[in-house]
Write a protein that holds these residues in place. Structure first.
Motif, PDB file in Angstrom:
ATOM      1  N   ASN A  35      84.761 -28.745 -21.842  1.00  0.00           N
ATOM      2  CA  ASN A  35      84.416 -30.114 -21.446  1.00  0.00           C
ATOM      3  C   ASN A  35      85.609 -30.896 -20.908  1.00  0.00           C
ATOM      4  O   ASN A  35      85.699 -32.112 -21.079  1.00  0.00           O
ATOM      5  N   SER A  43      84.645 -33.718 -18.506  1.00  0.00           N
ATOM      6  CA  SER A  43      84.058 -34.847 -19.230  1.00  0.00           C
ATOM      7  C   SER A  43      85.134 -35.681 -19.919  1.00  0.00           C
ATOM      8  O   SER A  43      85.083 -36.910 -19.926  1.00  0.00           O
ATOM      9  N   GLU A  44      86.112 -34.992 -20.507  1.00  0.00           N
ATOM     10  CA  GLU A  44      87.185 -35.699 -21.191  1.00  0.00           C
ATOM     11  C   GLU A  44      88.041 -36.502 -20.212  1.00  0.00           C
ATOM     12  O   GLU A  44      88.471 -37.620 -20.520  1.00  0.00           O
ATOM     13  N   LYS A  84      73.744 -26.610 -26.746  1.00  0.00           N
ATOM     14  CA  LYS A  84      74.757 -26.231 -25.760  1.00  0.00           C
ATOM     15  C   LYS A  84      74.325 -25.105 -24.822  1.00  0.00           C
ATOM     16  O   LYS A  84      74.795 -25.031 -23.688  1.00  0.00           O
ATOM     17  N   GLU A  87      81.429 -27.629 -23.549  1.00  0.00           N
ATOM     18  CA  GLU A  87      80.353 -28.433 -22.969  1.00  0.00           C
ATOM     19  C   GLU A  87      79.047 -27.652 -22.883  1.00  0.00           C
ATOM     20  O   GLU A  87      77.980 -28.166 -23.216  1.00  0.00           O
ATOM     21  N   GLU A  88      79.137 -26.397 -22.435  1.00  0.00           N
ATOM     22  CA  GLU A  88      77.940 -25.571 -22.287  1.00  0.00           C
ATOM     23  C   GLU A  88      78.281 -24.104 -22.510  1.00  0.00           C
ATOM     24  O   GLU A  88      79.413 -23.675 -22.270  1.00  0.00           O
TER      25      GLU A  88
END
Length: 229
Positions: A216, A219-220, A183, A123-124
């Protein structure tokens, strides 16, 4: 009399049907919940495995250099911590020392090489700056806690921006790689996340820069739950 019995039997059948229907709905609801829980467990386990696999890859790539860089890799939060600010920056400034530029020249392209296999799961990539507390200045009244925090925030943010700018503009990584630009971010935390040694804050150790890889998984999970609603 017979009519009363017939009415009573009909009502009993109706009540029984409602009860059966409610039981069936409850059973379906329980099965759906079990399915969601199992799916979330599967997603969570997948990301735990990924985290430790990525940690192993980072460790294999950088293990031989960590001592020379005065750095360490944390398996729990996937961070690479550079621990000696005197090697990294000019005192109380956001100016990178040549010693740190040389480290970044070597480190950053290799970091991207490792994470390239995990693009869909990241994610980042955070560059985090942390400062120490000006304890003596606070004790002597030359500065307040709030002023110390604000000064630390300004310095830590400026330092992470300097690191980010150098990594993206001066190190030899593929400049056409737009993925990394989407990212990577720079964050300053001032003194809000100090390092503790044996349960006590070590302000000297708290002065540091960390590259932290955030998967992530959250998020998932949110995406999966949204599809189930």
């Amino acid at each position: 009399m017979n009519e009363e019995n017939e009415d009573s039997g009909t009502a009993g059948d109706f009540n029984l049907s409602i009860s059966d229907m409610m039981s069936a709905l409850c059973a379906i609801f329980v099965l759906l919940c079990i399915g969601i829980i199992l799916q979330l467990k599967q997603i969570s386990e997948h990301y735990v495995r990924t985290k430790y696999t990525l940690y192993d890859d980072l460790n294999k790539e950088f293990y031989a250099d960590l001592k020379n860089w005065n750095a360490e890799i944390n398996s729990e939060n996937l961070s690479i911590r550079f621990k000696d600010p005197d090697v990294l920056f000019v005192m109380n400034q956001a100016v990178l020392r040549n010693s740190y530029k040389q480290i970044l020249d070597d480190f950053f392209p290799r970091l991207l090489k490792v994470v390239s296999d995990y693009k869909n799961l990241i994610e980042e990539i955070r560059i985090e700056g942390h400062s120490s507390e000006a304890t003596e200045r606070i004790k002597t009244g030359r500065i307040t806690e709030r002023q110390d925090y604000e000064e630390g925030m300004e310095l830590s943010q400026a330092r992470t921006r300097s690191v980010l700018s150098y990594c993206l503009n001066d190190t030899k990584y593929p400049k056409e790689n737009e993925w990394i630009r989407s990212k990577i971010i720079a964050i300053g935390y001032s003194k809000s996340h100090p390092v503790k040694v044996n349960g006590k804050i070590d302000w000297n150790a708290s002065r540091r820069v960390e590259f932290r890889i955030k998967l992530n998984s959250d998020s998932e999970i949110q995406k999966y739950l949204a599809t189930e609603q």
